[in-house]
Motif scaffolding. Structure first.
Motif, PDB file in Angstrom:
ATOM      1  N   VAL A   1       0.840  -1.197   0.000  1.00 47.92           N
ATOM      2  CA  VAL A   1       0.000   0.000   0.000  1.00 47.92           C
ATOM      3  C   VAL A   1       0.877   1.249   0.000  1.00 47.92           C
ATOM      4  N   TYR A   2       0.677   2.077  -1.014  1.00 47.93           N
ATOM      5  CA  TYR A   2       1.403   3.341  -1.057  1.00 47.93           C
ATOM      6  C   TYR A   2       0.406   4.454  -1.389  1.00 47.93           C
ATOM      7  N   ASN A   3       0.073   5.233  -0.415  1.00 49.34           N
ATOM      8  CA  ASN A   3      -0.898   6.319  -0.584  1.00 49.34           C
ATOM      9  C   ASN A   3      -2.213   5.847  -1.204  1.00 49.34           C
ATOM     10  N   GLU A   4      -2.825   4.879  -0.566  1.00 53.92           N
ATOM     11  CA  GLU A   4      -4.057   4.321  -1.125  1.00 53.92           C
ATOM     12  C   GLU A   4      -5.264   4.598  -0.225  1.00 53.92           C
TER      13      GLU A   4
ATOM     14  N   ARG B   1      -3.411   9.088   4.648  1.00 56.51           N
ATOM     15  CA  ARG B   1      -3.985   8.462   5.847  1.00 56.51           C
ATOM     16  C   ARG B   1      -3.979   6.922   5.798  1.00 56.51           C
ATOM     17  N   SER B   2      -3.241   6.360   4.870  1.00 57.74           N
ATOM     18  CA  SER B   2      -3.267   4.890   4.716  1.00 57.74           C
ATOM     19  C   SER B   2      -2.950   4.165   6.018  1.00 57.74           C
TER      20      SER B   2
ATOM     21  N   ALA C   1      -3.183   5.190   9.127  1.00 55.35           N
ATOM     22  CA  ALA C   1      -4.257   5.344  10.115  1.00 55.35           C
ATOM     23  C   ALA C   1      -5.405   4.382   9.796  1.00 55.35           C
ATOM     24  N   ILE C   2      -5.719   4.249   8.515  1.00 60.02           N
ATOM     25  CA  ILE C   2      -6.797   3.328   8.121  1.00 60.02           C
ATOM     26  C   ILE C   2      -6.400   1.893   8.459  1.00 60.02           C
ATOM     27  N   MET C   3      -5.136   1.568   8.210  1.00 54.58           N
ATOM     28  CA  MET C   3      -4.670   0.202   8.536  1.00 54.58           C
ATOM     29  C   MET C   3      -4.812  -0.070  10.022  1.00 54.58           C
ATOM     30  N   ARG C   4      -4.453   0.918  10.837  1.00 54.60           N
ATOM     31  CA  ARG C   4      -4.574   0.730  12.293  1.00 54.60           C
ATOM     32  C   ARG C   4      -6.018   0.448  12.667  1.00 54.60           C
ATOM     33  N   SER C   5      -6.934   1.208  12.070  1.00 55.80           N
ATOM     34  CA  SER C   5      -8.327   1.009  12.482  1.00 55.80           C
ATOM     35  C   SER C   5      -8.853  -0.328  11.956  1.00 55.80           C
ATOM     36  N   LEU C   6      -8.375  -0.753  10.783  1.00 52.02           N
ATOM     37  CA  LEU C   6      -8.790  -2.066  10.274  1.00 52.02           C
ATOM     38  C   LEU C   6      -8.275  -3.164  11.193  1.00 52.02           C
ATOM     39  N   HIS C   7      -7.060  -2.982  11.678  1.00 49.34           N
ATOM     40  CA  HIS C   7      -6.468  -3.977  12.586  1.00 49.34           C
ATOM     41  C   HIS C   7      -7.253  -4.046  13.896  1.00 49.34           C
ATOM     42  N   ASP C   8      -7.677  -2.873  14.378  1.00 50.62           N
ATOM     43  CA  ASP C   8      -8.462  -2.856  15.622  1.00 50.62           C
ATOM     44  C   ASP C   8      -9.808  -3.549  15.434  1.00 50.62           C
ATOM     45  N   LYS C   9     -10.350  -3.371  14.209  1.00 51.61           N
ATOM     46  CA  LYS C   9     -11.685  -3.887  13.933  1.00 51.61           C
ATOM     47  C   LYS C   9     -11.672  -5.387  13.666  1.00 51.61           C
ATOM     48  N   ASP C  10     -10.624  -5.852  13.009  1.00 54.23           N
ATOM     49  CA  ASP C  10     -10.595  -7.238  12.540  1.00 54.23           C
ATOM     50  C   ASP C  10      -9.228  -7.847  12.862  1.00 54.23           C
ATOM     51  N   ALA C  11      -9.239  -8.877  13.699  1.00 56.84           N
ATOM     52  CA  ALA C  11      -7.975  -9.460  14.184  1.00 56.84           C
ATOM     53  C   ALA C  11      -7.189 -10.145  13.068  1.00 56.84           C
TER      54      ALA C  11
END
Ligand code: UDP
Ligand code: MG
Length: 351
Positions: free
Chosen positions: A11-14, A48-49, A51-61
């Motif tokens: 992922v690069y600026n996605e 914000r890629s 930040a989005i990854m962090r929230s995806l990780h929090d949401k889905d193990a």
């Protein structure tokens, strides 16, 4: 739990594609016949890629991520994902949905039939510029002609690889990684599935012309010695022209007493021609020598500033020792107090 499948996405600026990507990929993941891990590799994005990854990780193990300390390029991002992947089958796909995740079950089916590598081959590219299509068309055919191994035309990095292939890839130390070539070089039973390449879902193309050109040169230089031979051929060609000119001059001198080849223009052309041949040959040599220099320096392939989701630190250490590819973590232990639990996995100097 040991995942059966790993999906690697560089992922690069996605930021514009990540939510839709996750939606489509997780739908496919839900339907797979075993535990899946999704490895997102942040290649130094400045949007914000992460930040989005962090929230995806929090949401889905099932979501794990690696974050590079800077932009290292697509091939290195995929390599990092391969170093960390734990699945028995590993799938690589782009973040922009040009590689449809819905194709993964078909790939898995082929894998279950006994193929170690299942790569996706593009039959058509939709709405990509004529320049890109033309250069890609010419390049893949040129590479097929010149490369020492049979690299199938019109294939990208979208593929499924068996654990055995991934282990071998991970032991390959080279820096200039042209993964689709390395994949062919490894061998085993390989098969293609055909697909039409959709346009990018959102955002700009991240492979700039310079990056694509670099990748193309890498592919040629890493898998062929023909360019080196080309300078020999050019030298021979220049020598042949020189002999021809000498014969012509002698002929004109003997039979006509004057020669049309004695003017400044003729000499000028000859000088430029020879200069070009020499510079071109030095340039080709330089490409190879530059790569030797890169390899000899033996730097780590990438530096990580943050990782999350990989269950145990010990597991990571085992993998990094196994893969033989050095990597370094550059974050300081207290640099991210707000996210400690997550970040500390990735901290601690050279593994
Ligand atoms: N990418 C990356 N680092 C880079 C450039 C691209 O990780 O320096 C990723 C990008 O986010 C995408 C994939 O590589 O997931 C392919 O990039 P892109 O779609 O721009 O290239 P193309 O479709 O033209 O091959
Ligand atoms: Mg793309």
């Amino acid at each position: 739990m040991q995942p059966k499948y790993s999906l690697i996405i560089p992922v690069y600026n996605e930021e514009a594609t990540l939510p839709e990507l996750f939606y489509r990929v997780s739908t496919v993941m839900d339907r797979m016949d075993g535990p899946v891990e999704l490895i997102l590799v942040n290649d130094g994005s400045c949007d914000r890629s992460l930040a989005i990854m962090r929230s995806l990780h929090d949401k889905d193990a099932r979501v794990c991520y690696l974050s590079f300390a800077r932009n290292f390029g697509h091939q290195i991002a995929v390599t990092a994902g391969l170093n960390f992947a734990r699945g028995q089958a590993v799938v690589i796909l782009d973040a922009d949905l040009q590689d449809p995740p819905e194709l993964i079950p078909d790939m898995v089916e082929r894998w279950q039939q006994g193929y170690e590598v299942v790569y996706a081959q593009r039959t058509q590219r939709h709405r990509e510029g004529w320049f890109k299509r033309l250069t890609a068309y010419v390049f893949y055919r040129l590479l097929k002609q010149l490369a020492d191994v049979d690299i199938p035309t019109d294939t990208g990095d979208f593929c499924l690889m068996d654990r055995r292939v991934v282990e071998i890839l991970n032991t390959m130390p080279e820096r200039n990684r042209y993964l689709r070539g390395l994949r062919s070089w490894i061998g085993f039973r390989q098969t293609a599935i055909l697909f039409e390449r959709e346009p990018r879902f959102a955002g700009e193309v991240k492979y700039t012309f310079r990056k694509s050109f670099g990748l193309a040169v890498n592919g040629l230089v890493s898998f062929s010695k023909v360019p080196l031979r080309l300078s020999t051929y050019l030298g021979l060609f220049a020598a042949a022209i020189a002999v021809l000119m000498a014969i012509l001059i002698l002929y004109w001198r003997i039979f006509y007493l004057t020669s049309p080849l004695t003017g400044y223009a003729a000499i000028g052309v000859a000088i430029f021609f020879l200069g070009a041949v020499q510079l071109f040959s030095i340039g080709i040599l330089g490409e190879y020598i530059g790569r030797i220099y890169e390899e000899v320096k033996n730097r780590p392939l990438y530096t990580l500033s943050e990782i999350a989701g990989f269950a145990e630190r010990r597991e990571l250490e085992r993998q990094s020792a196994d893969c033989g590819v050095g990597f370094e973590v550059s974050a300081q232990p207290n640099s991210a107090p707000s996210n400690e639990g997550r970040r500390q996995e990735g901290i601690g100097g050279r593994w």
